[in-house]
Design a protein around this motif. Structure first.
Motif, PDB file in Angstrom:
ATOM      1  N   THR A 157       0.833  -1.207   0.000  1.00 40.11           N
ATOM      2  CA  THR A 157       0.000   0.000   0.000  1.00 40.11           C
ATOM      3  C   THR A 157       0.866   1.256   0.000  1.00 40.11           C
ATOM      4  N   ASP A 158       1.988   1.203   0.707  1.00 39.55           N
ATOM      5  CA  ASP A 158       2.881   2.370   0.720  1.00 39.55           C
ATOM      6  C   ASP A 158       3.480   2.616  -0.663  1.00 39.55           C
ATOM      7  N   ALA A 159       3.813   1.542  -1.377  1.00 34.59           N
ATOM      8  CA  ALA A 159       4.317   1.701  -2.751  1.00 34.59           C
ATOM      9  C   ALA A 159       3.244   2.311  -3.635  1.00 34.59           C
ATOM     10  N   TYR A 160       2.018   1.829  -3.506  1.00 30.20           N
ATOM     11  CA  TYR A 160       0.903   2.349  -4.301  1.00 30.20           C
ATOM     12  C   TYR A 160       0.700   3.839  -4.031  1.00 30.20           C
ATOM     13  N   ASP A 161       0.646   4.207  -2.739  1.00 30.15           N
ATOM     14  CA  ASP A 161       0.395   5.596  -2.388  1.00 30.15           C
ATOM     15  C   ASP A 161       1.539   6.505  -2.824  1.00 30.15           C
ATOM     16  N   THR A 162       2.763   6.003  -2.753  1.00 32.87           N
ATOM     17  CA  THR A 162       3.921   6.786  -3.193  1.00 32.87           C
ATOM     18  C   THR A 162       3.877   7.029  -4.691  1.00 32.87           C
ATOM     19  N   ILE A 163       3.624   5.982  -5.450  1.00 25.87           N
ATOM     20  CA  ILE A 163       3.551   6.121  -6.907  1.00 25.87           C
ATOM     21  C   ILE A 163       2.417   7.066  -7.285  1.00 25.87           C
ATOM     22  N   ASP A 164       1.299   6.956  -6.613  1.00 29.41           N
ATOM     23  CA  ASP A 164       0.164   7.825  -6.905  1.00 29.41           C
ATOM     24  C   ASP A 164       0.536   9.295  -6.702  1.00 29.41           C
ATOM     25  N   TRP A 165       1.238   9.591  -5.612  1.00 24.79           N
ATOM     26  CA  TRP A 165       1.659  10.971  -5.337  1.00 24.79           C
ATOM     27  C   TRP A 165       2.665  11.436  -6.380  1.00 24.79           C
ATOM     28  N   LEU A 166       3.625  10.592  -6.720  1.00 26.58           N
ATOM     29  CA  LEU A 166       4.688  10.994  -7.639  1.00 26.58           C
ATOM     30  C   LEU A 166       4.136  11.365  -9.015  1.00 26.58           C
ATOM     31  N   VAL A 167       3.259  10.545  -9.564  1.00 21.39           N
ATOM     32  CA  VAL A 167       2.774  10.829 -10.920  1.00 21.39           C
ATOM     33  C   VAL A 167       1.877  12.058 -10.945  1.00 21.39           C
ATOM     34  N   LYS A 168       1.333  12.450  -9.787  1.00 22.96           N
ATOM     35  CA  LYS A 168       0.483  13.629  -9.724  1.00 22.96           C
ATOM     36  C   LYS A 168       1.245  14.893  -9.353  1.00 22.96           C
ATOM     37  N   ASN A 169       2.453  14.748  -8.790  1.00 27.05           N
ATOM     38  CA  ASN A 169       3.136  15.914  -8.238  1.00 27.05           C
ATOM     39  C   ASN A 169       4.557  16.134  -8.753  1.00 27.05           C
ATOM     40  N   VAL A 170       4.994  15.318  -9.679  1.00 21.95           N
ATOM     41  CA  VAL A 170       6.298  15.561 -10.314  1.00 21.95           C
ATOM     42  C   VAL A 170       6.024  15.941 -11.761  1.00 21.95           C
ATOM     43  N   PRO A 171       5.944  17.215 -12.054  1.00 25.71           N
ATOM     44  CA  PRO A 171       5.516  17.651 -13.398  1.00 25.71           C
ATOM     45  C   PRO A 171       6.486  17.256 -14.499  1.00 25.71           C
ATOM     46  N   GLU A 172       7.722  16.965 -14.144  1.00 23.80           N
ATOM     47  CA  GLU A 172       8.703  16.600 -15.172  1.00 23.80           C
ATOM     48  C   GLU A 172       8.543  15.152 -15.637  1.00 23.80           C
ATOM     49  N   SER A 173       7.677  14.374 -15.015  1.00 24.89           N
ATOM     50  CA  SER A 173       7.587  12.951 -15.335  1.00 24.89           C
ATOM     51  C   SER A 173       6.625  12.686 -16.492  1.00 24.89           C
ATOM     52  N   ASN A 174       6.769  11.509 -17.095  1.00 26.23           N
ATOM     53  CA  ASN A 174       5.858  11.093 -18.157  1.00 26.23           C
ATOM     54  C   ASN A 174       4.724  10.219 -17.633  1.00 26.23           C
ATOM     55  N   GLY A 175       4.658  10.078 -16.296  1.00 27.40           N
ATOM     56  CA  GLY A 175       3.575   9.320 -15.680  1.00 27.40           C
ATOM     57  C   GLY A 175       3.820   7.833 -15.615  1.00 27.40           C
ATOM     58  N   LYS A 176       5.033   7.376 -15.999  1.00 32.38           N
ATOM     59  CA  LYS A 176       5.357   5.956 -15.937  1.00 32.38           C
ATOM     60  C   LYS A 176       6.424   5.723 -14.856  1.00 32.38           C
ATOM     61  N   VAL A 177       6.237   4.647 -14.086  1.00 34.59           N
ATOM     62  CA  VAL A 177       7.107   4.380 -12.951  1.00 34.59           C
ATOM     63  C   VAL A 177       7.631   2.946 -13.019  1.00 34.59           C
ATOM     64  N   GLY A 178       8.917   2.795 -12.672  1.00 37.20           N
ATOM     65  CA  GLY A 178       9.512   1.477 -12.476  1.00 37.20           C
ATOM     66  C   GLY A 178      10.040   1.392 -11.057  1.00 37.20           C
ATOM     67  N   THR A 179       9.975   0.216 -10.471  1.00 39.45           N
ATOM     68  CA  THR A 179      10.548   0.016  -9.143  1.00 39.45           C
ATOM     69  C   THR A 179      11.764  -0.892  -9.270  1.00 39.45           C
ATOM     70  N   ILE A 180      12.773  -0.631  -8.424  1.00 44.49           N
ATOM     71  CA  ILE A 180      14.027  -1.374  -8.519  1.00 44.49           C
ATOM     72  C   ILE A 180      14.694  -1.362  -7.153  1.00 44.49           C
ATOM     73  N   GLY A 181      15.480  -2.391  -6.884  1.00 46.57           N
ATOM     74  CA  GLY A 181      16.239  -2.407  -5.648  1.00 46.57           C
ATOM     75  C   GLY A 181      16.700  -3.808  -5.302  1.00 46.57           C
ATOM     76  N   SER A 182      17.729  -3.873  -4.442  1.00 48.62           N
ATOM     77  CA  SER A 182      18.337  -5.143  -4.091  1.00 48.62           C
ATOM     78  C   SER A 182      18.234  -5.414  -2.605  1.00 48.62           C
ATOM     79  N   SER A 183      18.174  -6.696  -2.246  1.00 49.17           N
ATOM     80  CA  SER A 183      18.130  -7.166  -0.867  1.00 49.17           C
ATOM     81  C   SER A 183      16.810  -6.747  -0.223  1.00 49.17           C
ATOM     82  N   TYR A 184      16.859  -5.939   0.836  1.00 50.09           N
ATOM     83  CA  TYR A 184      15.613  -5.454   1.424  1.00 50.09           C
ATOM     84  C   TYR A 184      14.834  -4.627   0.395  1.00 50.09           C
TER      85      TYR A 184
END
Length: 644
Positions: A157-184
């Protein structure tokens, strides 16, 4: 009178302004006039200067329950319609975006980000709830909302809410998000796939924590991994800001843990048992629903596959070798068109895909394998889904054939046909079953456990920790409590691609036992060129581990139902070694080692059955005669996934 008065007032005001201005300028240029007790502190200092090539923003993003999460957004100046690459971390988003104090974006971010931000990706790091600068409570590997979590919030849910905020509040974005990371961060990336936000277009979980009892951080097949305790102290203290450590000083960790008694005794001695996460472990030594309901591969197997996913792991991952292949196995059947899931196995240690990949331990590869992967496969994959680039036809499976040092592209995984390599009399190993039958014995003494690295052991030494899985095994080959079986020198290459499986027939004179099996590539005892002083060691006679794994005997009839072993009774132990792509070259030998301890990486088995090994007493630790059987009905073997 009024005009004269107004003019006078204006002159006075001008005089005051000039005086203040002059004083300010004078103070700036004549700081030596300050008194000795003038305050020396300033509110803040921003090292980012106007000439910097990037923009950095810090936001406290609200979650659905009102908790706000500290989030750092970084991009090159003048980015428009850039895709967002998000990592959710317990390891400090602030320091993750301040690798160096530079005016160049490629220098402030981790090395793995360089190719992306240079191509106008918007990089986002976020502290997960309860860590560092985020609000809320920290729960280690927080379970998803369900039987173990009634709070209504989780990492999904935190990932969902974060992505929702980012695509609405980062005007430089194209509205597409990828998630990435290692270990934890691999764990949080996998969580983003559970009820994913519509803007999530791709995910790259690397070395993810998936099932920490079966084969990731906390246990392996029921044997407890001792370094977990240090991680708990460091990560669970003061929102992970204090850098807390157990205060035992310096010295040989082998001796320190041995003298402490059980792992539970060690935890109680140093107050680690006061940490809630440690208590959860101490109270749940078996694979009950406490663990199985937290297994991420099971979460994902129960849900639709809607987001293209690239799973990445190192062949010699010393922390989370189990997770990525387990998730691949769980979700690949949902990939009906065979275009949604990719598995990558590189010649790396834990999280090695994000660092330099020229070599590992004594091994040297042909070039920077990690950079090759990022440039040739990872970035085209993300460019396609996040930027609309042409389809790069990402391989279904990408692995690196160690031994030959080349990338292999495969249509499926595993690729090999399971073929038993049998243990035989006279400590032989062969692909032909031995006509004779018998057993070899050794005495396992808990007071003298087999070390996993040469002593003195320092679990805090990152250099040895990162490469221990490729350490030359000759340091234990001649111990009387280690059985060694090996083939004749090979006359042709043997190529394996998949998960080798142990099929061990063994008995103990005790009522519990651990079984450690190692698959090893033995190099010819010659060297084409002598090692130079100060260089990497000669590979002559080198015993290179290809896979090492442990199994706690009490779980032979089910991980959720530990049972006392019957002294002298032959049991069949089946378990997997890490997934590999490796070629045993002509002139090399294949070796199998069997032992009953791997200390202090894993806690000691007392070899006397007790309900909870964390509570074992000194008198419970007893020597036992261990018997490994070969031939006939009890033909022990390691099944190798052979390819032509």
């Amino acid at each position: 009178m009024k005009q004269s008065s107004s003019k006078c007032k204006a002159q006075v005001l001008l005089s005051i302004v000039l005086a203040v201005s002059t004083t300010f300028t004078y103070a700036q240029s004549n700081q030596s006039k300050l008194t000795a007790i003038s305050p020396d502190d300033v509110a803040s200092y921003d090292f980012v200067r106007p000439e910097a090539d990037y923009v950095k923003r810090v936001q406290m993003i609200p979650m659905r329950d009102g908790t706000k999460l500290y989030t750092v957004i970084v991009m090159k100046k003048n980015v428009t319609k850039g895709p967002i690459l998000l990592s959710r971390t317990p390891y400090d988003a602030k320091s993750s975006t301040t690798r160096t104090r530079s005016q160049l974006i490629t220098e402030i971010l981790p090395a793995m980000d360089a190719e992306f931000v240079a191509d106008n990706y918007i990089r986002v790091y976020q502290d997960i709830r309860g860590t560092h600068n985020s609000e809320g409570d920290f729960v280690m590997a927080r379970p998803i909302v369900g039987p173990l979590n009634n709070t209504g919030v989780d990492e999904a849910t935190d990932a969902y809410d974060t992505i929702d905020w980012l695509v609405k509040n980062v005007p430089e974005s194209n509205g597409k998000v990828g998630t990435i990371g290692s270990s934890y961060l691999g764990f949080t990336t996998l969580n983003s796939l559970i009820n994913p936000h519509p803007a999530l277009k791709a995910a790259v979980p690397q070395s993810p924590m998936v099932d920490t009892w079966i084969g990731d951080d906390d246990f392996h097949n029921g044997a407890f991994r001792v370094p977990t305790m240090d991680f708990i102290v460091d990560q669970s203290t003061d929102k992970a800001n204090a850098g807390a450590q157990v205060g035992f000083g310096v010295g040989d960790d082998y001796t320190r843990y041995l003298e402490s008694g059980s792992a539970g005794d060690y935890a109680r001695k140093w107050g680690i048992d006061l940490f809630p996460n440690m208590q959860k472990i101490l109270q749940n030594p078996a694979y009950t629903e406490f663990w199985s309901l937290q297994a991420v591969d099971k979460w994902l197997a129960a849900r639709p596959l809607t987001v293209p996913t690239m799973l990445v792991v190192g062949q010699w991952d010393q922390e989370d070798s189990y997770g990525a292949p387990a998730v691949y196995k769980a979700i690949k059947p949902k990939d009906k068109n065979n275009d949604m899931v990719t598995l990558v196995i590189g010649p790396w240690r834990h999280s090695g895909a994000n660092h330099y990949g020229y070599g590992l331990g004594a091994l040297t590869f042909t070039g920077d394998t990690a950079l090759e992967f990022r440039v040739n496969y990872l970035k085209p994959f993300l460019d396609h889904y996040l930027k609309g680039a042409s389809d790069p036809h990402t391989p279904h499976v990408l692995t690196y054939a160690t031994g030959l040092n080349r990338w292999d592209i495969s249509p499926k995984w595993p690729m090999g046909t399971m073929t038993p390599l049998y243990l035989g009399q006279h400590f032989s190993a062969s692909f032909k079953a031995d006509n004779s039958s018998g057993h070899n014995d050794y005495v396992s003494d808990p007071s003298k456990p087999v070390p996993f690295l040469p002593r003195p052991v320092n679990l805090g030494d990152e250099t040895s920790w990162k490469s221990w899985l490729v350490h030359d095994q000759r340091f234990v080959s001649d111990r009387p409590d280690v059985l060694v079986y090996k083939t004749q020198a090979l006359d042709k290459p043997i190529h394996i691609m998949g998960e080798p499986l142990v099929d061990l027939f063994a008995a103990t004179s005790g009522t519990d036992s651990d079984w450690v099996v190692k698959l090893i590539d033995v190099f010819p005892n010659v060297s084409p060129e002598p090692a130079e002083q100060g260089s990497k060691p000669s590979m002559a006679g080198f015993e290179l581990p290809i896979g090492i794994e442990i199994f706690r005997g009490r779980y032979v009839h089910g991980f959720n139902k530990p049972q006392s072993l019957t002294a002298g009774k032959i049991e069949e132990y089946k378990f997997g070694l890490p997934n590999v792509d490796h070629v045993f070259l002509p002139g090399h030998k294949i070796m199998i080692q069997v032992q009953s301890s791997l200390f202090p990486l894993y806690d000691r088995n007392p070899q006397t059955y007790v309900d909870n090994i964390f509570n074992a007493k000194a008198e419970d630790y007893k020597s036992a005669t261990e018997s490994v059987y070969y031939g006939g009905e009890n033909a022990s073997s390691v099944l190798l996934p052979l390819v032509p």
